[in-house]
Scaffold this active site. Structure first.
Site, PDB file in Angstrom:
ATOM      1  N   ARG A  59       0.829  -1.216   0.000  1.00 25.88           N
ATOM      2  CA  ARG A  59       0.000   0.000   0.000  1.00 25.88           C
ATOM      3  C   ARG A  59       0.862   1.264   0.000  1.00 25.88           C
ATOM      4  O   ARG A  59       0.383   2.354  -0.351  1.00 25.88           O
ATOM      5  CB  ARG A  59      -0.954  -0.034   1.211  1.00 25.88           C
ATOM      6  CG  ARG A  59      -1.942   1.078   1.283  1.00 25.88           C
ATOM      7  CD  ARG A  59      -3.305   0.640   1.872  1.00 25.88           C
ATOM      8  NE  ARG A  59      -3.157  -0.197   3.055  1.00 25.88           N
ATOM      9  CZ  ARG A  59      -2.974   0.266   4.301  1.00 25.88           C
ATOM     10  NH1 ARG A  59      -2.870   1.544   4.538  1.00 25.88           N
ATOM     11  NH2 ARG A  59      -2.873  -0.568   5.316  1.00 25.88           N
ATOM     12  N   TYR A  69     -14.971  21.242 -10.862  1.00 30.36           N
ATOM     13  CA  TYR A  69     -15.560  19.957 -11.264  1.00 30.36           C
ATOM     14  C   TYR A  69     -16.713  19.627 -10.305  1.00 30.36           C
ATOM     15  O   TYR A  69     -16.573  19.744  -9.080  1.00 30.36           O
ATOM     16  CB  TYR A  69     -14.433  18.930 -11.166  1.00 30.36           C
ATOM     17  CG  TYR A  69     -14.742  17.507 -11.500  1.00 30.36           C
ATOM     18  CD1 TYR A  69     -15.175  17.138 -12.769  1.00 30.36           C
ATOM     19  CD2 TYR A  69     -14.546  16.500 -10.553  1.00 30.36           C
ATOM     20  CE1 TYR A  69     -15.405  15.813 -13.071  1.00 30.36           C
ATOM     21  CE2 TYR A  69     -14.771  15.170 -10.851  1.00 30.36           C
ATOM     22  CZ  TYR A  69     -15.208  14.836 -12.114  1.00 30.36           C
ATOM     23  OH  TYR A  69     -15.437  13.526 -12.407  1.00 30.36           O
ATOM     24  N   LYS A 123      -7.357  11.030 -17.444  1.00 32.93           N
ATOM     25  CA  LYS A 123      -7.570  11.836 -18.643  1.00 32.93           C
ATOM     26  C   LYS A 123      -6.358  11.759 -19.566  1.00 32.93           C
ATOM     27  O   LYS A 123      -6.029  10.685 -20.031  1.00 32.93           O
ATOM     28  CB  LYS A 123      -7.926  13.276 -18.235  1.00 32.93           C
ATOM     29  CG  LYS A 123      -9.053  13.352 -17.185  1.00 32.93           C
ATOM     30  CD  LYS A 123     -10.412  12.932 -17.732  1.00 32.93           C
ATOM     31  CE  LYS A 123     -11.459  12.680 -16.658  1.00 32.93           C
ATOM     32  NZ  LYS A 123     -11.771  13.815 -15.802  1.00 32.93           N
ATOM     33  N   ASP A 174      -6.753  21.899  -9.185  1.00 34.15           N
ATOM     34  CA  ASP A 174      -7.050  20.778 -10.077  1.00 34.15           C
ATOM     35  C   ASP A 174      -6.443  21.136 -11.439  1.00 34.15           C
ATOM     36  O   ASP A 174      -6.929  22.022 -12.142  1.00 34.15           O
ATOM     37  CB  ASP A 174      -8.569  20.594 -10.167  1.00 34.15           C
ATOM     38  CG  ASP A 174      -8.951  19.383 -11.012  1.00 34.15           C
ATOM     39  OD1 ASP A 174      -8.188  19.019 -11.920  1.00 34.15           O
ATOM     40  OD2 ASP A 174     -10.041  18.813 -10.756  1.00 34.15           O
TER      41      ASP A 174
HETATM   42  C1  LIG Z   1     -12.477  13.739 -14.555  1.00 33.87           C
HETATM   43  C2  LIG Z   1     -12.085  14.823 -13.671  1.00 33.87           C
HETATM   44  C3  LIG Z   1     -11.832  14.588 -12.320  1.00 33.87           C
HETATM   45  C4  LIG Z   1     -12.094  13.244 -11.672  1.00 33.87           C
HETATM   46  O1  LIG Z   1     -11.244  12.273 -12.129  1.00 33.87           O
HETATM   47  P1  LIG Z   1     -11.628  10.706 -12.053  1.00 33.87           P
HETATM   48  O2  LIG Z   1     -10.343  10.053 -12.401  1.00 33.87           O
HETATM   49  O3  LIG Z   1     -12.726  10.496 -13.053  1.00 33.87           O
HETATM   50  O4  LIG Z   1     -12.079  10.437 -10.661  1.00 33.87           O
HETATM   51  C5  LIG Z   1     -11.394  15.644 -11.551  1.00 33.87           C
HETATM   52  N1  LIG Z   1     -11.215  16.870 -12.069  1.00 33.87           N
HETATM   53  C6  LIG Z   1     -11.442  17.129 -13.355  1.00 33.87           C
HETATM   54  C7  LIG Z   1     -11.203  18.503 -13.865  1.00 33.87           C
HETATM   55  C8  LIG Z   1     -11.887  16.130 -14.203  1.00 33.87           C
HETATM   56  O5  LIG Z   1     -12.158  16.420 -15.475  1.00 33.87           O
END
Ligand SMILES: *Cc1c(COP(=O)(O)O)cnc(C)c1O
Length: 394
Positions: free
Chosen positions: A58, A111, A210, A185
């Protein structure tokens, strides 16, 4: 030595010979238990667990260490923590630094699940959230209270794409209250197009689901912190039980090597389509950070090194429910679905009331129906033809 360019850096990242064992790529190490040779060896592992010494599954394996090194270097930080999703990275980064009775400031175009976490979970923990206009700039200082602990940013904002004046926000926060943790973010920039830690943010968070993975086949979250925050972030996330599986981490590391090239193509295609849409008689406004019509475009030009495939556009007219379905249901290349950053094109549609429910500041949307597209690696002309057929259906 000459300054290394991003394309070259991304080819090399995560390929420390320690982890590649004479191959081109790091090994995939799957293990829960780590076997110690002796009591001394176990003590050594505990002491150096944060510095690439195996202690327990972990805490990460060689595969994790290789990718963490890569992300730390890419985002110019002091260390990196991995999570099973981007959402987990966001919520755990916040939980690692906030306590009951404290206050968090969050951008009003964050988000949606980030906002829901604040409204539903933090509220129950007696943490108050205030949202602010993403274009607030230095006036954020007026919202800071004695108990404000975190400022949470996201640029460009999800769906509506507003770009922050990041240096102005950071400067105002640091001036008013140097102890506040600034998190951002940074998923849109993929750690390549914007380097928030170089602007003195404390923690840069990404959904590696992404662009970093880039192939829509894995979920992963990443947070890179500066020296002041890394220990707390690492230890508190560990206490909250966060981990990621080595196969998915391997795929994210593999994605890094083609990231610069993919981003360039996403950018070229999305600009061609955004510029075409901007001239289209049915379109009211295009929300693409690289276009002057985007809120905060001047900050994008100043602070980012390029764009990608994700942007939005708004029609002049509000579509009826029948037209809305006609528009969205019959695409050949664009698929309807959440997420983005893979090789494929995606589209999502919103009406004004959907946008208002997602924006927690004085957001005054125009009336036309609104679409968020991810421009994938298909030929842009095929995508424009696909969009034109949708306009023709109306
Ligand atoms: C998709 C997304 C997230 C969340 O990511 P996951 O891997 O789907 O949990 C967070 N912030 C932004 C800007 C996103 O587009």
């Amino acid at each position: 030595m000459a300054k290394i360019r991003p394309e070259t850096q991304l080819v090399h990242l995560g390929r420390n010979p320690k982890y590649t064992q004479k191959g081109v790529n790091p090994i995939i190490q799957r293990t829960s238990s780590v076997i110690f040779d002796s009591v001394e060896d176990k003590k050594h592992a505990i002491r150096h667990r944060a510095n690439g010494v195996l202690m327990y599954g972990r805490r990460g394996t060689q595969t994790h260490f290789a990718f963490q090194e890569a992300m730390t270097e890419l985002e110019c930080g002091a260390g990196c923590v991995l999570y099973p999703s981007g959402a987990a990275a966001i919520t755990n980064a916040i939980m690692s630094f906030i306590s009951s009775g404290e206050h968090i400031l969050v951008t009003g175009s964050a988000y949606d699940p980030t906002q829901n976490f604040c409204d539903k979970i933090l509220t129950n923990l007696n943490v108050e959230t205030n949202y602010f206009d993403p274009l607030i700039g230095e006036q954020i200082a007026d919202l800071i209270r004695p108990n404000t602990r975190i400022v949470f940013l996201e640029s460009p904002g999800s769906i509506t794409m507003e770009v922050h004046d990041l240096p102005a926000i950071v400067k105002a926060v640091r001036h008013k209250s140097p102890d506040i943790i600034i998190m951002i973010d940074n998923t849109w920039a993929a750690g390549v197009l914007l380097k928030p830690l170089l602007f003195d943010a404390d923690i840069s968070i990404q959904s590696a689901t992404k662009y970093i993975n880039g192939h829509s086949d894995g979920m992963l979250g990443v947070a890179v912190a500066n020296q002041r925050c890394i220990e707390t972030l690492r230890e508190n996330s560990y206490l909250l039980g966060q981990t990621a599986d080595p196969d998915t981490v391997y795929m994210a590391g593999r994605g890094l090597h083609t990231l610069a090239t993919r981003l360039k193509q996403h950018e070229t295609s999305s600009l061609a389509i955004a510029n075409w849409l901007a001239e289209h008689p049915a379109v009211e406004q295009v929300f693409h950070p690289a276009l002057p019509s985007n809120p905060g475009h001047q900050y994008f030009k100043r602070d980012f090194t390029g764009a990608n495939g994700l942007f939005s556009f708004q029609l002049k007219n509000r579509l009826s429910p029948e037209q809305f379905s006609q528009f969205l249901d019959h695409f050949t290349h664009f698929k309807m679905g959440y997420s983005w950053g893979g090789f494929e094109s995606l589209i999502l549609g919103y009406q004004t009331e959907d946008l208002i429910s997602m924006r927690q500041y004085d957001y005054q949307p125009k009336l036309g129906s609104f679409f968020r597209v991810h421009i994938g690696l298909e030929h842009p002309q095929d995508l424009m033809d696909d969009l034109q057929r949708a306009f023709d259906r109306l």
